[in-house]
Design a protein around this motif. Sequence first.
Motif, PDB file in Angstrom:
ATOM      1  N   VAL A   1       0.839  -1.201   0.000  1.00 58.10           N
ATOM      2  CA  VAL A   1       0.000   0.000   0.000  1.00 58.10           C
ATOM      3  C   VAL A   1       0.874   1.250   0.000  1.00 58.10           C
ATOM      4  N   HIS A   2       1.890   1.284   0.853  1.00 57.37           N
ATOM      5  CA  HIS A   2       2.701   2.490   1.012  1.00 57.37           C
ATOM      6  C   HIS A   2       3.715   2.726  -0.104  1.00 57.37           C
ATOM      7  N   THR A   3       3.882   1.756  -0.993  1.00 55.13           N
ATOM      8  CA  THR A   3       4.793   1.969  -2.119  1.00 55.13           C
ATOM      9  C   THR A   3       4.041   1.944  -3.443  1.00 55.13           C
ATOM     10  N   VAL A   4       3.383   0.842  -3.747  1.00 63.39           N
ATOM     11  CA  VAL A   4       2.708   0.683  -5.039  1.00 63.39           C
ATOM     12  C   VAL A   4       1.545   1.664  -5.192  1.00 63.39           C
ATOM     13  N   ASN A   5       0.752   1.830  -4.142  1.00 62.51           N
ATOM     14  CA  ASN A   5      -0.423   2.699  -4.229  1.00 62.51           C
ATOM     15  C   ASN A   5      -0.091   4.174  -4.037  1.00 62.51           C
ATOM     16  N   ALA A   6       1.152   4.486  -3.726  1.00 66.07           N
ATOM     17  CA  ALA A   6       1.552   5.877  -3.479  1.00 66.07           C
ATOM     18  C   ALA A   6       1.392   6.757  -4.716  1.00 66.07           C
TER      19      ALA A   6
ATOM     20  N   GLN B   1      -3.885   9.509   2.947  1.00 65.30           N
ATOM     21  CA  GLN B   1      -4.768   8.412   2.561  1.00 65.30           C
ATOM     22  C   GLN B   1      -4.092   7.053   2.811  1.00 65.30           C
ATOM     23  N   LEU B   2      -2.833   6.951   2.452  1.00 66.19           N
ATOM     24  CA  LEU B   2      -2.100   5.705   2.674  1.00 66.19           C
ATOM     25  C   LEU B   2      -2.008   5.380   4.163  1.00 66.19           C
ATOM     26  N   ALA B   3      -1.818   6.407   4.980  1.00 66.73           N
ATOM     27  CA  ALA B   3      -1.675   6.209   6.427  1.00 66.73           C
ATOM     28  C   ALA B   3      -2.942   5.669   7.070  1.00 66.73           C
ATOM     29  N   VAL B   4      -4.118   6.073   6.583  1.00 63.88           N
ATOM     30  CA  VAL B   4      -5.360   5.559   7.173  1.00 63.88           C
ATOM     31  C   VAL B   4      -5.791   4.236   6.531  1.00 63.88           C
ATOM     32  N   TRP B   5      -5.331   3.977   5.321  1.00 60.30           N
ATOM     33  CA  TRP B   5      -5.638   2.726   4.647  1.00 60.30           C
ATOM     34  C   TRP B   5      -4.845   1.580   5.284  1.00 60.30           C
ATOM     35  N   ALA B   6      -3.551   1.785   5.416  1.00 62.15           N
ATOM     36  CA  ALA B   6      -2.666   0.764   5.995  1.00 62.15           C
ATOM     37  C   ALA B   6      -1.919   1.410   7.153  1.00 62.15           C
ATOM     38  N   THR B   7      -2.477   1.248   8.333  1.00 58.32           N
ATOM     39  CA  THR B   7      -1.937   1.921   9.527  1.00 58.32           C
ATOM     40  C   THR B   7      -0.732   1.209  10.123  1.00 58.32           C
TER      41      THR B   7
ATOM     42  N   SER C   1      -8.804  -0.599  -5.718  1.00 57.49           N
ATOM     43  CA  SER C   1      -8.200   0.721  -5.576  1.00 57.49           C
ATOM     44  C   SER C   1      -8.061   1.374  -6.944  1.00 57.49           C
ATOM     45  N   ILE C   2      -7.762   2.661  -6.938  1.00 57.02           N
ATOM     46  CA  ILE C   2      -7.475   3.362  -8.195  1.00 57.02           C
ATOM     47  C   ILE C   2      -6.337   2.635  -8.916  1.00 57.02           C
TER      48      ILE C   2
ATOM     49  N   ILE D   1     -10.544  10.937   6.597  1.00 58.70           N
ATOM     50  CA  ILE D   1      -9.860  11.033   5.302  1.00 58.70           C
ATOM     51  C   ILE D   1     -10.644  10.221   4.270  1.00 58.70           C
ATOM     52  N   GLN D   2     -10.865  10.827   3.112  1.00 55.71           N
ATOM     53  CA  GLN D   2     -11.623  10.181   2.039  1.00 55.71           C
ATOM     54  C   GLN D   2     -10.708   9.345   1.150  1.00 55.71           C
ATOM     55  N   LEU D   3     -11.135   8.113   0.890  1.00 59.37           N
ATOM     56  CA  LEU D   3     -10.442   7.219  -0.045  1.00 59.37           C
ATOM     57  C   LEU D   3     -11.435   6.817  -1.130  1.00 59.37           C
ATOM     58  N   ILE D   4     -10.979   6.796  -2.361  1.00 59.45           N
ATOM     59  CA  ILE D   4     -11.829   6.365  -3.472  1.00 59.45           C
ATOM     60  C   ILE D   4     -11.392   4.972  -3.909  1.00 59.45           C
ATOM     61  N   ASN D   5     -12.385   4.100  -4.103  1.00 64.01           N
ATOM     62  CA  ASN D   5     -12.149   2.818  -4.754  1.00 64.01           C
ATOM     63  C   ASN D   5     -13.350   2.523  -5.640  1.00 64.01           C
ATOM     64  N   TYR D   6     -13.360   1.365  -6.255  1.00 63.19           N
ATOM     65  CA  TYR D   6     -14.403   1.040  -7.228  1.00 63.19           C
ATOM     66  C   TYR D   6     -14.986  -0.334  -6.931  1.00 63.19           C
ATOM     67  N   ARG D   7     -16.309  -0.382  -6.862  1.00 63.36           N
ATOM     68  CA  ARG D   7     -16.978  -1.684  -6.784  1.00 63.36           C
ATOM     69  C   ARG D   7     -16.944  -2.246  -8.192  1.00 63.36           C
TER      70      ARG D   7
END
Length: 165
Positions: free
Chosen positions: A22-27, A34-40, A117-118, A142-148
């Motif tokens: 999460v903290h590298t690829v999704n950055a 956003q990364l901090a609240v997604w993967a704490t 994820s995006i 914190i708002q995160l966007i993803n897709y169903r």
Amino acid sequence: MKLRAYKPDDCLTLAELFYQTVHTVNAKDYTVQQLAVWATGQVDLEAWDQSFLEHTTVIAEANGTVLGFGDMDNSGYLDRLYVHRDFQNKGVATAILAALEQKALLAEICHFVTYASITAKPFFESRGYFVIEENIVIRSGIQLINYRMEKTCTAHPHNPFVNQP
């Protein structure tokens, strides 16, 4: 690369892989906040272990190194699919997803759902998933966007995953 089933002693390794991915690829697609609240970094290992044991969970590894993992419940919901940052774009996610879908198909499950994820959205689109809706998740304000995203297969003699939008 080989695929195998999850074992409880994998849990910590998977939690660490999740955090690092999460903290590298999704950055590239999410902010530091956003990364901090997604993967704490504070995963409930007991809850994850229980979830992995209840789901079909596939681990990809090579030479004793976990390359990625994915898990799907018995309704066709793909909960997690993460690949180690050093093994992106090498077919790991494709192999894991194919194994999960094949196991589901054998259980007569032919409709799959995930929240991508995006970053992961193009991968799932390339595997026949369609965006159903944009989803907004609020974590710690914190708002995160993803897709169903969903995929439905139909019986076809050569390819059971002939997709229906």
